[in-house]
Design a protein around this motif. Sequence first.
Motif, short mmCIF file in Angstrom:
data_model
loop_
_atom_site.label_atom_id
_atom_site.label_comp_id
_atom_site.label_asym_id
_atom_site.label_seq_id
_atom_site.Cartn_x
_atom_site.Cartn_y
_atom_site.Cartn_z
N LEU A 1 46.24 33.79 32.32
CA LEU A 1 46.50 33.97 33.75
C LEU A 1 46.93 32.66 34.41
O LEU A 1 46.71 31.58 33.85
N PRO A 2 47.49 32.73 35.62
CA PRO A 2 47.76 31.50 36.37
C PRO A 2 46.45 30.82 36.76
O PRO A 2 45.44 31.52 36.91
N PRO A 3 46.41 29.51 36.90
CA PRO A 3 47.55 28.60 36.75
C PRO A 3 47.82 28.19 35.31
O PRO A 3 48.84 27.58 35.03
N THR A 4 46.91 28.56 34.38
CA THR A 4 47.09 28.13 32.98
C THR A 4 48.41 28.62 32.41
O THR A 4 49.10 27.91 31.68
N ALA A 5 48.79 29.85 32.75
CA ALA A 5 50.02 30.43 32.20
C ALA A 5 51.26 29.65 32.62
O ALA A 5 52.28 29.68 31.93
N ASP A 6 51.17 28.97 33.75
CA ASP A 6 52.31 28.18 34.23
C ASP A 6 52.23 26.73 33.77
O ASP A 6 53.15 25.94 34.05
N GLN A 7 51.15 26.39 33.10
CA GLN A 7 50.98 25.03 32.59
C GLN A 7 51.17 24.98 31.08
O GLN A 7 51.80 24.06 30.56
N LEU A 8 50.63 25.97 30.39
CA LEU A 8 50.73 26.04 28.93
C LEU A 8 51.71 27.13 28.57
O LEU A 8 51.33 28.26 28.26
N ILE A 9 52.98 26.79 28.63
CA ILE A 9 54.06 27.76 28.51
C ILE A 9 54.03 28.47 27.16
O ILE A 9 54.12 29.70 27.07
N GLU A 10 53.91 27.70 26.08
CA GLU A 10 53.96 28.29 24.74
C GLU A 10 52.75 29.19 24.49
O GLU A 10 52.88 30.26 23.87
N LEU A 11 51.58 28.77 24.95
CA LEU A 11 50.39 29.59 24.77
C LEU A 11 50.53 30.91 25.51
O LEU A 11 50.19 31.98 24.97
N ALA A 12 51.03 30.86 26.74
CA ALA A 12 51.21 32.10 27.51
C ALA A 12 52.20 33.03 26.83
O ALA A 12 52.01 34.25 26.80
N GLN A 13 53.25 32.48 26.27
CA GLN A 13 54.23 33.30 25.55
C GLN A 13 53.58 33.94 24.32
O GLN A 13 53.77 35.13 24.04
N LYS A 14 52.80 33.16 23.59
CA LYS A 14 52.18 33.65 22.37
C LYS A 14 51.17 34.77 22.65
O LYS A 14 51.14 35.79 21.95
N VAL A 15 50.36 34.58 23.68
CA VAL A 15 49.32 35.56 23.98
C VAL A 15 49.88 36.75 24.77
O VAL A 15 49.71 37.91 24.39
N ASN A 16 50.56 36.45 25.87
CA ASN A 16 50.98 37.52 26.77
C ASN A 16 52.09 38.37 26.19
O ASN A 16 52.05 39.61 26.27
N VAL A 17 53.10 37.74 25.63
CA VAL A 17 54.27 38.48 25.14
C VAL A 17 54.10 38.88 23.67
O VAL A 17 54.15 40.06 23.33
N ASP A 18 53.90 37.87 22.82
CA ASP A 18 53.75 38.19 21.39
C ASP A 18 52.52 39.07 21.15
O ASP A 18 52.56 39.97 20.30
N GLY A 19 51.45 38.83 21.91
CA GLY A 19 50.24 39.65 21.79
C GLY A 19 50.50 41.09 22.16
O GLY A 19 49.98 42.02 21.52
N THR A 20 51.33 41.32 23.19
CA THR A 20 51.67 42.69 23.58
C THR A 20 52.47 43.37 22.48
O THR A 20 52.27 44.56 22.19
N GLN A 21 53.37 42.64 21.86
CA GLN A 21 54.13 43.22 20.75
C GLN A 21 53.22 43.60 19.59
O GLN A 21 53.39 44.65 18.96
#
Length: 288
Positions: A75-95
């Motif tokens: 979630l924000p603000p972490t998602a806007d600070q740790l870009i790669e982690l947010a991509q890995k969890v939020n997007v890749d995790g959904t896949q």
Amino acid sequence: MATVLVTGGAGSMGRLVCARLAADEHRVRAFDLASANFEGLPDGVSALPGDLTSIADVNAAADGVDAVVHLAAILPPTADQLIELAQKVNVDGTQIIVDAIKAKAPHARLVFSSSVSVYGTPANDAEISTSQKYDPDDNYARTKAESEQIVVNAGLDSCVLRISGVSIPVFQEPPAAWPFLPDQKIEFVHRDDAVNAIVAGVTAELTDATRVVNVSGGPSWRMTGSKYVADYFGMIEVDPEAAIYQEEPGHFSWYSDQGGNDALSYQQNSYPQYLEQLQDDIDRLMEE
């Protein structure tokens, strides 16, 4: 009775969702990181430690379920600070979730918790409908928009809930800066009503028009930022003129219902009721 997997099940919202599902006599699997606090889960909810980015963990968690509620995200603000982690969890995790459902529970419904931030910062005063194009303007919103596309294009029985700002009926210190402008239109949603929508999404009869829903408070919650702040400050006896707002508009507006509340029956706490609940909590704190 259904078996329901809840990702992020040990989080603050996840616990409420798990408890409600268990109260409705579903068998619930609360899936979260091993480092999460699983203590105090209600009867009918089993703790299931695992990693959303692990295919093996997710496949095991989804095996044989009737529904999946996907809440887990950076979630924000972490998602806007740790870009790669947010991509890995939020997007890749959904896949990974989608692939696991296809492999292990192809008839299960997927309820995906998204955000009105996918619309970006509204540029006009019109109600925001679910047909409005994505216009994410930060990394968190981009990951939610990408994840939505994974869900809606998966060919599964799915429901996407674009949840507005959530108001919690307990006293919290005001933020350093309120996340909207004084004259900006806002339509938040009561925390319990957000939970109502998520839980209802598991079993509700859905049409094509209610596969993607704006989850917001309804008419009584429609106001400007300054009205919301003035009501809050009035209860804690602080001059609203002391409020500090962020310099740019936030991800908020008024939202078209488009049959979402008819399908999910989630709007059960009006804004005046929220104020009463909040005042009760403040009075309780004053008496301690």
